[in-house]
Design a protein around this motif. Structure first.
Motif, mmCIF file in Angstrom:
data_model
loop_
_atom_site.group_PDB
_atom_site.id
_atom_site.type_symbol
_atom_site.label_atom_id
_atom_site.label_comp_id
_atom_site.label_asym_id
_atom_site.label_seq_id
_atom_site.Cartn_x
_atom_site.Cartn_y
_atom_site.Cartn_z
ATOM 1 N N VAL A 9 0.869 -1.178 0.000
ATOM 2 C CA VAL A 9 0.000 0.000 0.000
ATOM 3 C C VAL A 9 0.902 1.223 0.000
ATOM 4 O O VAL A 9 1.859 1.292 0.780
ATOM 5 N N VAL A 10 0.628 2.173 -0.884
ATOM 6 C CA VAL A 10 1.479 3.355 -1.025
ATOM 7 C C VAL A 10 0.652 4.604 -0.758
ATOM 8 O O VAL A 10 -0.443 4.773 -1.316
ATOM 9 N N THR A 11 1.175 5.482 0.096
ATOM 10 C CA THR A 11 0.485 6.728 0.453
ATOM 11 C C THR A 11 1.475 7.878 0.449
ATOM 12 O O THR A 11 2.497 7.827 1.130
ATOM 13 N N ALA A 12 1.176 8.891 -0.343
ATOM 14 C CA ALA A 12 1.986 10.103 -0.360
ATOM 15 C C ALA A 12 1.406 11.105 0.642
ATOM 16 O O ALA A 12 0.186 11.247 0.759
ATOM 17 N N CYS A 13 2.281 11.802 1.366
ATOM 18 C CA CYS A 13 1.846 12.708 2.433
ATOM 19 C C CYS A 13 2.496 14.075 2.288
ATOM 20 O O CYS A 13 3.664 14.178 1.927
ATOM 21 N N PHE A 14 1.742 15.091 2.633
ATOM 22 C CA PHE A 14 2.303 16.422 2.843
ATOM 23 C C PHE A 14 1.397 17.149 3.836
ATOM 24 O O PHE A 14 0.240 17.431 3.535
ATOM 25 N N HIS A 41 3.029 -1.015 4.253
ATOM 26 C CA HIS A 41 2.368 0.266 4.003
ATOM 27 C C HIS A 41 3.468 1.319 3.905
ATOM 28 O O HIS A 41 4.091 1.686 4.902
ATOM 29 N N ILE A 42 3.708 1.789 2.689
ATOM 30 C CA ILE A 42 4.771 2.755 2.430
ATOM 31 C C ILE A 42 4.189 4.162 2.454
ATOM 32 O O ILE A 42 3.320 4.497 1.647
ATOM 33 N N PHE A 43 4.673 4.974 3.372
ATOM 34 C CA PHE A 43 4.336 6.396 3.420
ATOM 35 C C PHE A 43 5.538 7.180 2.885
ATOM 36 O O PHE A 43 6.662 6.982 3.361
ATOM 37 N N ILE A 44 5.311 8.059 1.935
ATOM 38 C CA ILE A 44 6.377 8.953 1.483
ATOM 39 C C ILE A 44 5.978 10.374 1.843
ATOM 40 O O ILE A 44 4.939 10.879 1.424
ATOM 41 N N ILE A 85 5.761 4.412 -5.369
ATOM 42 C CA ILE A 85 5.199 3.251 -6.066
ATOM 43 C C ILE A 85 6.306 2.336 -6.576
ATOM 44 O O ILE A 85 6.218 1.107 -6.489
ATOM 45 N N LEU A 86 7.382 2.937 -7.073
ATOM 46 C CA LEU A 86 8.470 2.134 -7.619
ATOM 47 C C LEU A 86 9.336 1.502 -6.539
ATOM 48 O O LEU A 86 10.177 0.642 -6.845
ATOM 49 N N GLN A 87 9.179 1.911 -5.280
ATOM 50 C CA GLN A 87 9.898 1.273 -4.169
ATOM 51 C C GLN A 87 9.138 0.067 -3.612
ATOM 52 O O GLN A 87 9.708 -0.713 -2.829
ATOM 53 N N ALA A 88 7.876 -0.084 -3.983
ATOM 54 C CA ALA A 88 7.054 -1.160 -3.430
ATOM 55 C C ALA A 88 7.550 -2.526 -3.902
ATOM 56 O O ALA A 88 7.958 -2.684 -5.057
ATOM 57 N N ARG A 89 7.492 -3.513 -3.007
ATOM 58 C CA ARG A 89 7.986 -4.861 -3.318
ATOM 59 C C ARG A 89 6.861 -5.869 -3.511
ATOM 60 O O ARG A 89 7.117 -7.027 -3.851
#
Length: 331
Positions: A9-14, A41-44, A85-89
């Motif tokens: 799961v990918v979530t971008a944050c600001f 769950h990847i938060f960037i 997204i490209l860091q997701a495994r």
């Protein structure tokens, strides 16, 4: 790792201090309910100025499924999510925004359709609790892109969905330093399943999408998917030239027939100059958008520079914290 299949799961944050913990809890609850997958769950974080990073680090320290990337600066709303997204495994990647307008409750449906064999499962917005004016403008924009595009675009699609690993690898092959993700999914063209949903309102905080970011996204979509505006500029040039010739001939003939009565005056000349000047500025603006896209592509800059990443050397589990190995690590 437990040997079970991994989903990402990918979530971008600001500046989403008030939303990220609730989003984490809801995502975790959905994977607990599914029960048969490991997940990450990847938060960037795009260099938030509030306490978002502090919250994310606390979550990562308690749950090794939470992985955090902290950008060195704000790299914008296009590049940062693509980098994550490209860091997701995982064998499939689910994209969720941080403000809870992409409901995590749809995760089981997304996974179920993926298990049926659909490599792309999209949530399509048929209604929204946002401003009706904004919703109407977005619909008109999607319709415009569809009319201009040389491919079939996806109407009312914001990026919320599930993407199989082979879709992510196709996205990686584009190598676009300023990518239009929605257009990429349409361009790839793999079989998809669409799930309609009503977009809820933002739970906390204020939207980060101002008119400039919306315009940027709109122009990115058009310049990535269509050459029609360039051809319209050429057509407008021909039409303007033809119209000017007709007007000039009409004035010449009128002056020849009514030499003494007809006074040309300055008004037609001034109006004509302003009209032609406006046409030229519009044409230059459209051409400039395409040149800007080419310039960005030629520069080929990385999506982001990372200041810190957490838990990327840790394993993932089906749900929640692992008391035996819950400390985050920075790489």
């Amino acid at each position: 790792m437990s040997g079970r299949r991994l989903l990402s799961v990918v979530t971008a944050c600001f500046n989403e201090e008030g939303n990220v913990e609730e989003l984490y809890r809801q995502v975790r609850a959905q994977f607990e309910a599914i029960g048969r997958y490991d997940y990450e769950h990847i938060f960037i974080d795009n260099c938030s100025t509030d306490g978002t990073v502090t919250v994310l680090k606390r979550l990562a320290a308690a749950d090794r499924n939470v992985k955090v990337i902290v950008n060195a600066r704000n790299f914008g709303h296009i590049r940062s999510p693509m980098h994550a997204i490209l860091q997701a495994r995982g064998e499939a990647v689910i994209s969720l925004v941080a403000d809870l307008q992409d409901p995590p409750s749809f995760i089981p449906q997304l996974v179920a359709k993926w298990e049926e064999g659909f490599p792309v499962v999209l949530c399509i917005k048929h209604a929204s609790e946002e401003s009706q004016l904004m919703f109407w403008l977005r619909k008109k924009y999607y319709a415009l892109v569809q009319r201009l595009s040389s491919i079939e675009t996806i109407q009312n699609f914001t990026g919320f969905g599930l993407y199989d690993r082979k879709v992510i690898e196709e996205v990686r092959r584009f190598g676009d330093p300023y990518p239009y993700f929605r257009g990429m999914i349409a361009e790839i063209g793999l079989q998809r399943f669409e799930i309609p949903y009503e977009q809820p309102g933002r739970k906390s905080g204020i939207t980060k999408n101002n008119w400039y970011t919306l315009y940027d996204l709109a122009m990115l979509g058009i310049t990535n998917l269509s050459k029609v505006p360039l051809r319209l500029v050429a057509g407008l040039g021909f039409v303007t030239a033809a119209g000017s010739l007709v007007v000039a001939l009409a004035y010449l003939l009128y002056k020849l027939f009514f030499w003494t009565e007809f006074d040309l005056g300055l008004a037609p000349v001034v109006i004509g100059l302003f009209f032609l000047g406006a046409v030229q500025l519009i044409a230059l603006g459209i051409i400039g958008e395409y040149i800007g896209s080419v310039h960005t592509t030629v520069q080929n800059r990385p999506y982001v520079t990372e200041r810190e990443r957490i838990n990327f050397d840790a394993g993932s589990t089906a749900c929640g914290a692992d008391p035996a190995g819950n400390q985050s690590r920075t790489t």
